[in-house]
Design a protein around this motif. Structure first.
Motif, mmCIF file in Angstrom:
data_model
loop_
_atom_site.group_PDB
_atom_site.id
_atom_site.type_symbol
_atom_site.label_atom_id
_atom_site.label_comp_id
_atom_site.label_asym_id
_atom_site.label_seq_id
_atom_site.Cartn_x
_atom_site.Cartn_y
_atom_site.Cartn_z
ATOM 1 N N LEU A 81 0.869 -1.423 0.118
ATOM 2 C CA LEU A 81 -0.044 -0.141 0.054
ATOM 3 C C LEU A 81 1.059 1.250 0.020
ATOM 4 N N PHE A 82 1.761 1.304 0.879
ATOM 5 C CA PHE A 82 2.766 2.381 0.969
ATOM 6 C C PHE A 82 4.295 2.025 1.438
ATOM 7 N N ALA A 83 5.152 2.267 0.370
ATOM 8 C CA ALA A 83 6.727 2.208 0.669
ATOM 9 C C ALA A 83 7.289 3.413 1.211
ATOM 10 N N ILE A 84 7.885 3.410 2.305
ATOM 11 C CA ILE A 84 8.450 4.787 2.604
ATOM 12 C C ILE A 84 9.824 4.556 3.224
ATOM 13 N N LEU A 85 10.663 5.236 2.704
ATOM 14 C CA LEU A 85 12.028 5.247 3.085
ATOM 15 C C LEU A 85 12.433 6.583 3.734
ATOM 16 N N MET A 86 12.977 6.580 5.103
ATOM 17 C CA MET A 86 12.995 7.601 5.756
ATOM 18 C C MET A 86 14.455 7.586 6.442
ATOM 19 N N CYS A 87 15.051 8.714 6.592
ATOM 20 C CA CYS A 87 16.328 8.900 7.463
ATOM 21 C C CYS A 87 15.848 10.011 8.724
ATOM 22 N N LYS A 88 15.694 9.227 9.994
ATOM 23 C CA LYS A 88 15.199 10.023 11.120
ATOM 24 C C LYS A 88 13.853 10.419 10.634
ATOM 25 N N HIS A 89 13.515 11.846 10.804
ATOM 26 C CA HIS A 89 12.321 12.356 10.600
ATOM 27 C C HIS A 89 12.120 12.806 9.016
ATOM 28 N N LYS A 90 12.977 12.445 8.274
ATOM 29 C CA LYS A 90 13.246 13.172 6.995
ATOM 30 C C LYS A 90 13.002 11.849 5.812
ATOM 31 N N VAL A 91 12.069 12.418 4.944
ATOM 32 C CA VAL A 91 11.820 11.383 4.000
ATOM 33 C C VAL A 91 13.140 11.407 2.864
ATOM 34 N N ILE A 92 13.208 10.083 2.194
ATOM 35 C CA ILE A 92 14.166 10.099 1.311
ATOM 36 C C ILE A 92 13.197 9.763 0.149
ATOM 37 N N SER A 93 12.402 8.869 0.334
ATOM 38 C CA SER A 93 11.280 8.717 -0.843
ATOM 39 C C SER A 93 10.161 7.794 -0.257
ATOM 40 N N LEU A 94 9.262 8.127 -1.011
ATOM 41 C CA LEU A 94 7.827 7.332 -0.811
ATOM 42 C C LEU A 94 6.978 7.203 -2.052
ATOM 43 N N VAL A 95 6.354 6.152 -2.024
ATOM 44 C CA VAL A 95 5.550 5.829 -3.090
ATOM 45 C C VAL A 95 4.111 5.147 -2.446
ATOM 46 N N GLY A 96 3.451 5.289 -3.156
ATOM 47 C CA GLY A 96 1.961 4.724 -2.910
ATOM 48 C C GLY A 96 1.261 3.989 -3.824
ATOM 49 N N ALA A 97 0.543 2.935 -3.290
ATOM 50 C CA ALA A 97 -0.512 2.423 -4.571
ATOM 51 C C ALA A 97 -1.588 3.368 -5.253
ATOM 52 N N GLN A 98 -2.033 3.108 -6.196
ATOM 53 C CA GLN A 98 -3.051 3.942 -7.049
ATOM 54 C C GLN A 98 -4.130 4.319 -6.348
ATOM 55 N N LYS A 99 -4.179 5.711 -6.033
ATOM 56 C CA LYS A 99 -5.264 6.347 -5.238
ATOM 57 C C LYS A 99 -5.141 6.250 -3.907
ATOM 58 N N ALA A 100 -4.109 5.620 -3.341
ATOM 59 C CA ALA A 100 -3.969 5.717 -1.877
ATOM 60 C C ALA A 100 -3.328 7.105 -1.598
#
Length: 456
Positions: free
Chosen positions: A183-202
């Motif tokens: 549904l969601f794939a989130i890559l983070m470093c501490k509280h900062k986002v490196i990249s994030l991707v969500g399923a369609q319409k999510a």
């Protein structure tokens, strides 16, 4: 941030009464659920008093929101059978403190979901504290972030500065995984986002990201091994659990894969192995480490006033409202300890992307106390700019003994800037225009572009 602090204190303790900011969660029967300071069980009488105040007003057909008592504000938030109260003498605006109570409630929903209300419907004296056992550190960490993290009032997230190609490489492998049922794939470093991707319409709300990352970073169990845990995203669906696979790739960098399936652990583990392999091969993790060492935007690096660019139609602060012609005696000669024209710090929020970038703290704002004071000043500025009873406003210029504060809100962005208190107004305005141009020039590196589907 440690878990529960000052467990020996209760409402009879002088030290407890001297605390500047208390947070309480209690049930509608007056049972204490959480207290920032002291032992909840020792505060049963105090919780019952808070419950009595809320009930008394409700019985009169009204709802209590705020009580002022000398320097203290008592803010109430009623969420069905759950009551949240903040008692503060920090002079923060009511809107800010109420927003903090909303986030504390949201953090509780992350752990339990809103369906906990049904337990109270069956038994009004239901004791919820065992369900929150071991989560004191999660709430303490969130409350501490109200003193340093702009995301708590901006309702936006921030990204780790990275080269465009590096972020694209991370996004590409996350996209592959999202296409395989995540549904969601989130890559983070501490509280900062490196990249994030969500399923369609999510769609992922920035507040959910804040609460989710706080939950992961403040729970020691996530650091020690790969984890598969039920979690709820209050803005996505407050009634249902999702399942989060969490794995730390190094001491600060972690991957979160969210799914609706309770038996997806092994699939997500395989996804993580693929992701980690690609991140190592494409040097993303080493670039993340380098970015952590280098930091983000420094006001001292603000480029010189660029010559007018052909074809640019970006708005300029102070036109036509203010004249930016600086007097001869002030022309670029006023350089404070920070950046040009005495610029000390800025926060830029992209309204379209729901992302913000904040400059690194530098002299003279280099102690945690000074940083907290500036954060509170920004908080007040934000609240006044968005005060619906007297606004909204487009620009605001404030000068006091600590700073010159300048705020500029357009349909595309919000800019909050702090200058030396002796800074010249015209030069400050001119410098803000330069900051906006600088952000535009490096947006590929400081923002996750193409993330508009994550707007709410």
């Amino acid at each position: 941030v440690p878990g529960k602090r000052h467990l020996d204190e209760d409402d009879a303790s002088v030290s407890w009464r001297k605390r500047k900011k208390h947070f309480f969660i209690l049930s509608n029967s007056g049972k204490p659920i959480y207290s920032r300071y002291g032992d909840e069980h020792k505060l049963a009488g105090f919780s019952a008093t808070l419950q009595a105040i809320i009930s008394f007003v409700e019985n009169g057909g009204d709802r209590v929101k705020l009580v002022r008592a000398g320097k203290h504000q008592v803010i109430f938030l009623v969420k069905g059978p759950i009551y949240l109260v903040c008692i503060s003498c920090t002079e923060e605006p009511y809107e800010s403190l109420r927003g903090q109570l909303e986030l504390v409630y949201g953090q509780m929903i992350v752990i339990l979901t809103k369906s906990v209300n049904r337990c109270f419907e069956k038994n009004s004296k239901f004791d919820m504290t065992p369900l929150l056992g071991g989560t004191d550190g999660v709430f303490s960490s969130l409350i501490h972030s109200f003193s340093w993290n702009p995301a708590t009032f901006l309702h936006a997230y921030t990204c780790l500065p990275l080269a465009y190609a590096t972020r694209q490489a991370a996004g590409a492998i996350l996209q592959d995984v999202a296409d395989s049922g995540v549904l969601f794939a989130i890559l983070m470093c501490k509280h900062k986002v490196i990249s994030l991707v969500g399923a369609q319409k999510a769609s992922l709300h920035p507040d959910d990201m804040l609460l989710l990352s706080n939950f992961v970073m403040s729970s020691e169990s996530f650091r020690t091994s790969e984890s598969f845990s039920p979690i709820c995203l209050p803005r996505y669906n407050p009634m249902a659990f999702l399942y989060a696979y969490v794995h730390y790739l190094d001491v600060d960098t972690y991957l979160m894969l969210l799914t609706t399936s309770s038996d997806a652990f092994f699939h997500l583990k395989d996804c993580r192995i693929r992701i980690e392999m690609v991140l190592l091969k494409s040097n993303v993790l080493s670039e993340v480490q380098r970015s952590m060492l280098d930091g983000g935007m420094h006001v001292e690096d603000l480029p010189a006033d660029p010559s007018p660019r052909s074809g640019t139609s970006s708005p300029h602060l102070g036109q036509p409202r203010f004249s930016t012609d600086s007097p001869e005696g002030f022309r670029e000669a006023f350089v404070g300890i920070g950046g040009p024209a005495g610029l000390w710090h800025f926060i830029y929020r992209s309204i379209y992307l729901d992302q913000y970038v904040s400059s690194e703290f530098s002299s003279p704002i280099n102690s945690s106390r000074q940083q907290k004071r500036l954060y509170r000043a920004y908080q007040k500025l934000y609240a006044s700019m968005h005060d619906k009873s007297i606004g909204p406003h487009k620009t605001q210029f404030r000068r006091d003994e600590n700073y010159v504060l300048l705020c500029w809100v357009t349909q595309d962005f919000e800019l909050y800037a702090a200058f030396d208190p002796l800074a010249h107004k015209a030069l400050a305005i001119k410098t803000c225009n330069r900051v906006c141009q600088w952000v535009k020039d490096v947006e590929n590196e400081i923002f996750l572009l193409g993330a508009s589907p994550f707007s709410w």
